[in-house]
Design a protein around this motif. Structure first.
Motif, PDB file in Angstrom:
ATOM      1  N   GLY A 246      47.164  49.758  45.504  1.00 49.40           N
ATOM      2  CA  GLY A 246      46.792  50.753  46.501  1.00 49.40           C
ATOM      3  C   GLY A 246      45.723  50.205  47.432  1.00 49.40           C
ATOM      4  N   ARG A 247      45.449  50.945  48.490  1.00 49.22           N
ATOM      5  CA  ARG A 247      44.410  50.562  49.450  1.00 49.22           C
ATOM      6  C   ARG A 247      43.281  51.574  49.375  1.00 49.22           C
ATOM      7  NH1 ARG A 247      47.143  51.122  53.836  1.00 49.22           N
ATOM      8  NH2 ARG A 247      46.020  52.812  54.848  1.00 49.22           N
ATOM      9  N   THR A 248      42.054  51.121  49.460  1.00 52.48           N
ATOM     10  CA  THR A 248      40.926  52.039  49.425  1.00 52.48           C
ATOM     11  C   THR A 248      40.942  52.919  50.667  1.00 52.48           C
ATOM     12  OG1 THR A 248      39.448  50.440  50.487  1.00 52.48           O
ATOM     13  CG2 THR A 248      39.529  50.436  48.078  1.00 52.48           C
ATOM     14  N   ARG A 249      40.353  54.099  50.535  1.00 45.86           N
ATOM     15  CA  ARG A 249      40.304  55.028  51.663  1.00 45.86           C
ATOM     16  C   ARG A 249      39.553  54.412  52.841  1.00 45.86           C
ATOM     17  NH1 ARG A 249      38.968  58.962  49.074  1.00 45.86           N
ATOM     18  NH2 ARG A 249      40.787  60.331  49.093  1.00 45.86           N
ATOM     19  N   VAL A 254      42.573  46.056  49.361  1.00 41.96           N
ATOM     20  CA  VAL A 254      43.742  46.362  48.555  1.00 41.96           C
ATOM     21  C   VAL A 254      43.359  46.104  47.106  1.00 41.96           C
ATOM     22  CG1 VAL A 254      46.103  45.699  47.977  1.00 41.96           C
ATOM     23  CG2 VAL A 254      45.398  45.825  50.368  1.00 41.96           C
ATOM     24  N   LEU A 255      43.702  47.054  46.218  1.00 34.16           N
ATOM     25  CA  LEU A 255      43.361  46.960  44.809  1.00 34.16           C
ATOM     26  C   LEU A 255      44.634  46.849  43.974  1.00 34.16           C
ATOM     27  CD1 LEU A 255      40.662  49.792  44.505  1.00 34.16           C
ATOM     28  CD2 LEU A 255      40.279  47.358  44.962  1.00 34.16           C
ATOM     29  N   ILE A 256      44.628  45.921  43.030  1.00 36.27           N
ATOM     30  CA  ILE A 256      45.688  45.832  42.023  1.00 36.27           C
ATOM     31  C   ILE A 256      45.058  46.188  40.687  1.00 36.27           C
ATOM     32  CG2 ILE A 256      47.287  44.324  40.791  1.00 36.27           C
ATOM     33  CD1 ILE A 256      47.478  42.610  43.309  1.00 36.27           C
ATOM     34  N   VAL A 266      40.856  45.307  37.238  1.00 38.63           N
ATOM     35  CA  VAL A 266      41.143  45.572  38.647  1.00 38.63           C
ATOM     36  C   VAL A 266      40.845  44.329  39.464  1.00 38.63           C
ATOM     37  CG1 VAL A 266      40.609  47.019  40.647  1.00 38.63           C
ATOM     38  CG2 VAL A 266      40.607  48.024  38.342  1.00 38.63           C
ATOM     39  N   ARG A 267      41.723  44.031  40.432  1.00 37.49           N
ATOM     40  CA  ARG A 267      41.536  42.938  41.378  1.00 37.49           C
ATOM     41  C   ARG A 267      41.447  43.519  42.778  1.00 37.49           C
ATOM     42  NH1 ARG A 267      44.130  40.864  37.087  1.00 37.49           N
ATOM     43  NH2 ARG A 267      43.841  38.639  36.636  1.00 37.49           N
ATOM     44  N   TYR A 268      40.718  42.823  43.665  1.00 45.49           N
ATOM     45  CA  TYR A 268      40.587  43.305  45.040  1.00 45.49           C
ATOM     46  C   TYR A 268      40.763  42.154  46.021  1.00 45.49           C
ATOM     47  CZ  TYR A 268      35.826  41.361  45.200  1.00 45.49           C
ATOM     48  OH  TYR A 268      34.733  40.510  45.192  1.00 45.49           O
ATOM     49  N   ALA A 269      41.203  42.517  47.239  1.00 46.15           N
ATOM     50  CA  ALA A 269      41.371  41.542  48.319  1.00 46.15           C
ATOM     51  C   ALA A 269      41.161  42.243  49.646  1.00 46.15           C
ATOM     52  CB  ALA A 269      42.759  40.901  48.265  1.00 46.15           C
ATOM     53  N   ASP A 270      40.847  41.470  50.655  1.00 51.33           N
ATOM     54  CA  ASP A 270      40.624  41.974  52.005  1.00 51.33           C
ATOM     55  C   ASP A 270      41.927  42.571  52.543  1.00 51.33           C
ATOM     56  OD1 ASP A 270      40.057  42.424  54.674  1.00 51.33           O
ATOM     57  OD2 ASP A 270      39.210  40.437  55.037  1.00 51.33           O
ATOM     58  N   ALA A 271      41.913  43.855  52.884  1.00 53.62           N
ATOM     59  CA  ALA A 271      43.129  44.525  53.354  1.00 53.62           C
ATOM     60  C   ALA A 271      43.563  44.045  54.730  1.00 53.62           C
ATOM     61  CB  ALA A 271      42.914  46.032  53.378  1.00 53.62           C
ATOM     62  N   GLU A 277      43.404  36.217  48.978  1.00 57.99           N
ATOM     63  CA  GLU A 277      43.405  35.971  47.544  1.00 57.99           C
ATOM     64  C   GLU A 277      42.721  37.139  46.835  1.00 57.99           C
ATOM     65  OE1 GLU A 277      44.821  33.412  45.929  1.00 57.99           O
ATOM     66  OE2 GLU A 277      45.592  32.658  47.859  1.00 57.99           O
ATOM     67  N   PHE A 278      43.204  37.460  45.655  1.00 58.47           N
ATOM     68  CA  PHE A 278      42.646  38.579  44.900  1.00 58.47           C
ATOM     69  C   PHE A 278      41.597  38.085  43.901  1.00 58.47           C
ATOM     70  CE2 PHE A 278      46.175  40.670  46.760  1.00 58.47           C
ATOM     71  CZ  PHE A 278      45.878  42.034  46.748  1.00 58.47           C
ATOM     72  N   THR A 279      40.529  38.874  43.777  1.00 60.92           N
ATOM     73  CA  THR A 279      39.407  38.556  42.899  1.00 60.92           C
ATOM     74  C   THR A 279      39.272  39.648  41.843  1.00 60.92           C
ATOM     75  OG1 THR A 279      38.244  37.465  44.726  1.00 60.92           O
ATOM     76  CG2 THR A 279      36.918  38.125  42.802  1.00 60.92           C
ATOM     77  N   VAL A 280      39.031  39.255  40.608  1.00 61.32           N
ATOM     78  CA  VAL A 280      38.836  40.223  39.532  1.00 61.32           C
ATOM     79  C   VAL A 280      37.477  40.904  39.690  1.00 61.32           C
ATOM     80  CG1 VAL A 280      38.565  40.524  37.043  1.00 61.32           C
ATOM     81  CG2 VAL A 280      40.314  38.982  37.926  1.00 61.32           C
ATOM     82  N   VAL A 281      37.449  42.232  39.605  1.00 59.82           N
ATOM     83  CA  VAL A 281      36.184  42.967  39.663  1.00 59.82           C
ATOM     84  C   VAL A 281      35.404  42.737  38.371  1.00 59.82           C
ATOM     85  CG1 VAL A 281      35.107  45.235  39.888  1.00 59.82           C
ATOM     86  CG2 VAL A 281      37.173  44.700  41.208  1.00 59.82           C
ATOM     87  N   LEU A 282      35.968  43.132  37.253  1.00 58.98           N
ATOM     88  CA  LEU A 282      35.387  42.892  35.931  1.00 58.98           C
ATOM     89  C   LEU A 282      36.513  42.431  35.016  1.00 58.98           C
ATOM     90  CD1 LEU A 282      33.177  46.097  35.524  1.00 58.98           C
ATOM     91  CD2 LEU A 282      32.341  43.775  35.992  1.00 58.98           C
ATOM     92  N   PRO A 283      36.350  41.312  34.313  1.00 61.52           N
ATOM     93  CA  PRO A 283      37.407  40.843  33.413  1.00 61.52           C
ATOM     94  C   PRO A 283      37.706  41.870  32.334  1.00 61.52           C
ATOM     95  CG  PRO A 283      35.737  39.143  33.738  1.00 61.52           C
ATOM     96  CD  PRO A 283      35.187  40.410  34.327  1.00 61.52           C
TER      97      PRO A 283
END
Length: 715
Positions: A246-249, A254-256, A266-271, A277-283
């Motif tokens: 999904g995409r943040t409001r 973009v969050l996976i 959860v992973r995040y990347a620049d929408a 590239e996606f980065t892990v928020v917390l393993p």
């Protein structure tokens, strides 16, 4: 129930072909496993014979079914439209039209950039500038089944991405429509999950595919009109985990999200970057769940995270995006409050939580200095109100849209002015005819389980009826799902015939927090079943229900509940409706290639590796515990293309019941041959299905169905 046994043909008798299952030294001989092969013409012939028998056994209810259908139709505003929601330069809304099965997605232009008051549109008058985005009736033409998955507009408002399923197996085909021309792009992607997420470049989308066990396991990125080759972004190897995207409001990320029943990552990347590239928020850490929302506080990017690390009912923290481990607690965990969700906006947060068994919402304004102000409760005036956010797509809006409902209050949609706090009622769900909320009563009661635990019960009935009365008891009790109060037009057909409607909020649900859920799963699953029985007996002892006139209904995991309680206390129920019931759970959970298996081991346990789990599940599996005893009348309903609970489970269960039981009560199986887990498609067809179930329940409970001839009203 009317005795039609003398006029009915003999019920179908499934042949017995023994199949042996061996685990942990236990041998189980299954005589009906052959029904699993739906490619076998004999299986289809058996299901069709069951349908014919069910038709014959319920033919005497045809007029009552028609009356209930007519009542639902007469109370429903068939030509209608939803409250428009603003995004960009357009107001978006959905329309329905009399005589049409499906909805139509539309939009009309906003009159002024600063006008956030939704236009009051007339459902029958031509709307200036209206654009039809998607007419589901056109898409459904020529198909026996139709379900819309995604209908997502690109951030610039120029392209519609939508997905459809025309089989019922929850595998969708994704298409793209140019809203400036009305033409479809050549791009088409088949066999995907329901949803789609746009990147903010307005040309790139993210979607998910599922594996052979229907587990959402891979995220893909696709650029419209490029080379029509999707790029794999992330694949989840652990078979316990499902993916969502999904995409943040804020449109920033973009969050996976990867999640099992007990663990999250959860992973995040620049929408804005279609190659990000996606980065892990917390393993991921086993047993720790968390969710992520993006906020901007004092000009700084922050992640808001709900997590249960050291807080069984979750805690809310914030941390810099650059260092998610540098956390500051905003709301500490509490034993009596379950934090459910946090939604971030440019100038406020909204926290959804549960207290005293009901959902509530709280507004947290953000001051000019970037700090949170004192939280404000968004309260409503009835005891059993369910409240939550409605459609709020905008990051920076001067208004917040919320919804509220109860068992006797139709859904109400409000806008709250964030500057003044003024609340404006935009719409109450229309109920045509003479509906008056004061003609009905709703209240919360409490039963005591066999171990002394207090179990909440929601009760609604027509005011002034004489109690005790016939009662329908509904339950689910799994996955921490909550059976919150909600209004139903169709339920009025039960209430107006003098039936009480009750909900047993059994353990396994989440109504009373995480521990309520945990004490109704794994090796404590039987609490769900004994709670339901305790509620049924309480309703009789409290003078709500007449003995011998209690009927029950539940679906999916609630169908497991129905099967278990008919084995546990068959004498308590006058009849049971089991919808797409999970009544052969051990066979399913022993097969890792099936849906509801590996991803479900955190819910039910792993009987392949754990002997204790195996024998515990075997001790409550409805199918494996059918015995030579009297059973109440049973109506099982399923769908041939259900990929969550296979049709074979209720088919085997019904066959076993007929073979073993010692009474003459009917056991019926109705299989929709062109549908999936959600049942048949199209609103009129769904109303017919509801009328079918309700007519059977009313007759089985011994309600005075003659009242159906004059509208069913109990004065």
């Amino acid at each position: 129930m009317t005795d039609v046994s003398q006029t009915l043909p003999e019920p179908p008798s499934a042949k017995r072909v023994d199949t042996t299952r061996a685990h942990h030294g236990d041998l189980f001989v299954d005589p009906y496993e052959w029904l699993r092969d739906k490619a076998d013409p004999a299986v289809i012939a058996h299901l069709e014979a069951e349908n014919a028998y069910t038709d014959a056994a319920t033919a005497h209810l045809e007029q009552l079914r028609q009356n209930i259908f007519d009542e639902i139709k007469a109370r429903t505003k068939e030509t209608d439209l939803s409250v428009p929601a603003r995004r960009g330069e357009w107001w978006y809304y959905a329309r329905t039209f009399e005589g049409k099965q499906y909805g139509v997605q539309c939009r009309c232009p906003a009159s002024h950039p600063d006008d956030w008051t939704p236009p009051r549109l007339d459902e029958v008058t031509e709307i200036p500038g209206e654009q039809v985005l998607l007419d589901q009736n056109v898409e459904a033409a020529g198909h026996d089944f139709f379900a819309l998955g995604a209908a997502s507009i690109s951030p610039d408002g120029n392209i519609l991405a939508y997905s459809v399923d025309v089989v019922g197996d929850e595998r969708y085909t994704l298409r793209f429509k140019d809203l400036s021309t009305g033409e479809l792009f050549a791009d088409e992607i088949a066999g995907i999950g329901a949803g789609v997420t746009w990147a903010t470049d307005n040309r790139t989308v993210y979607y998910i595919t599922v594996d052979e066990a229907w587990r959402p396991d891979t995220v893909w990125r696709y650029r419209i009109g490029a080379d029509q080759t999707a790029e794999q972004v992330y694949h989840e190897d652990d078979e316990r985990f499902w993916l969502s995207v999904g995409r943040t409001r804020s449109d920033a990320y973009v969050l996976i999200a990867a999640g099992s029943s007990i663990t999250s990552e959860v992973r995040y990347a620049d929408a804005a970057d279609p190659q990000a590239e996606f980065t892990v928020v917390l393993p991921r850490r086993e047993g720790v769940e968390y969710s992520v929302e993006h906020a901007i506080l004092g000009g700084q990017d922050r992640f808001l995270m709900l997590h249960n690390d050291g807080a069984v009912n979750f805690t809310l923290v914030q941390a810099p995006v650059s260092d998610p481990t540098a956390q500051q607690t905003l709301i500490a965990g509490r034993d009596d409050v379950r934090l459910d969700v946090v939604d971030a906006f440019a100038r406020h947060l909204v926290v959804g939580y549960r207290a005293e068994g009901l959902p509530r919402i709280q507004l947290w304004p953000i001051g000019s200095d970037g700090d949170y102000q004192a939280p404000q409760e968004i309260a409503f005036d009835t005891e059993l109100t369910s409240a939550g956010l409605a459609t709020n797509p905008n990051w920076d809006s001067p208004k917040l849209r919320v919804g509220a409902t109860s068992f006797i209050t139709p859904v109400r949609i409000y806008d709250i002015d964030l500057a003044t706090g003024e609340r404006t009622l935009l719409r109450e769900q229309p109920v045509l005819g003479e509906y008056r909320r004061d003609d009905y009563v709703e209240y919360r009661d409490w039963a005591y389980a066999q171990d002394g635990t207090r179990v909440p019960v929601s009760i609604v009935h027509r005011a002034g009826i004489e109690l005790p009365a016939p009662t329908m008891l509904y339950g689910y009790g799994a996955y921490e799902m909550c059976e919150d109060p909600q209004f139903s037009i169709s339920r009025l057909s039960l209430l107006d015939r003098g039936m009480v409607f009750a909900v047993a909020h059994v353990r396994g649900g989440g109504e009373l927090g995480r521990l309520w859920y945990e004490r109704g799963k794994l090796l404590e699953k039987k609490n769900s079943f004994t709670d339901f029985v305790a509620v049924g007996r309480h309703l009789i002892d409290a003078g709500v229900c007449q003995p011998g006139r209690l009927v029950a209904m539940g679906g999916s995991a609630g169908g497991l509940l129905m099967g278990a309680v008919t084995n546990l206390a068959p004498e308590l129920f006058a009849g049971v409706v089991a919808q797409v019931p999970f009544v052969d759970p051990l066979t399913t959970i022993l097969d890792p290639t099936l849906p509801l298996t590996v991803t479900e081991w955190d819910e039910w346990g792993n009987p392949l590796d754990d002997k204790d789990v195996y024998f515990y599940m075997k001790s409550y599996s409805p199918y494996e515990n059918v015995a030579g005893r009297d059973y109440p009348p049973i109506l099982a309903m399923t769908s041939l293309h259900d990929t969550r609970v296979y049709y074979v489970e209720p088919a085997k269960w019904v066959a076993a019941l007929r073979h073993a039981k010692t009474d003459a009560n009917p056991v019926l199986l109705k299989t929709e041959m062109n549908a999936g887990h959600g049942g048949i498609s199209g609103r009129y067809e769904r109303w017919k299905e509801i009328a079918f179930q309700y007519a059977w329940l009313l007759a089985t409970a011994g309600c005075d169905t003659a009242r159906a001839q004059d509208g069913g009203r109990v004065d």
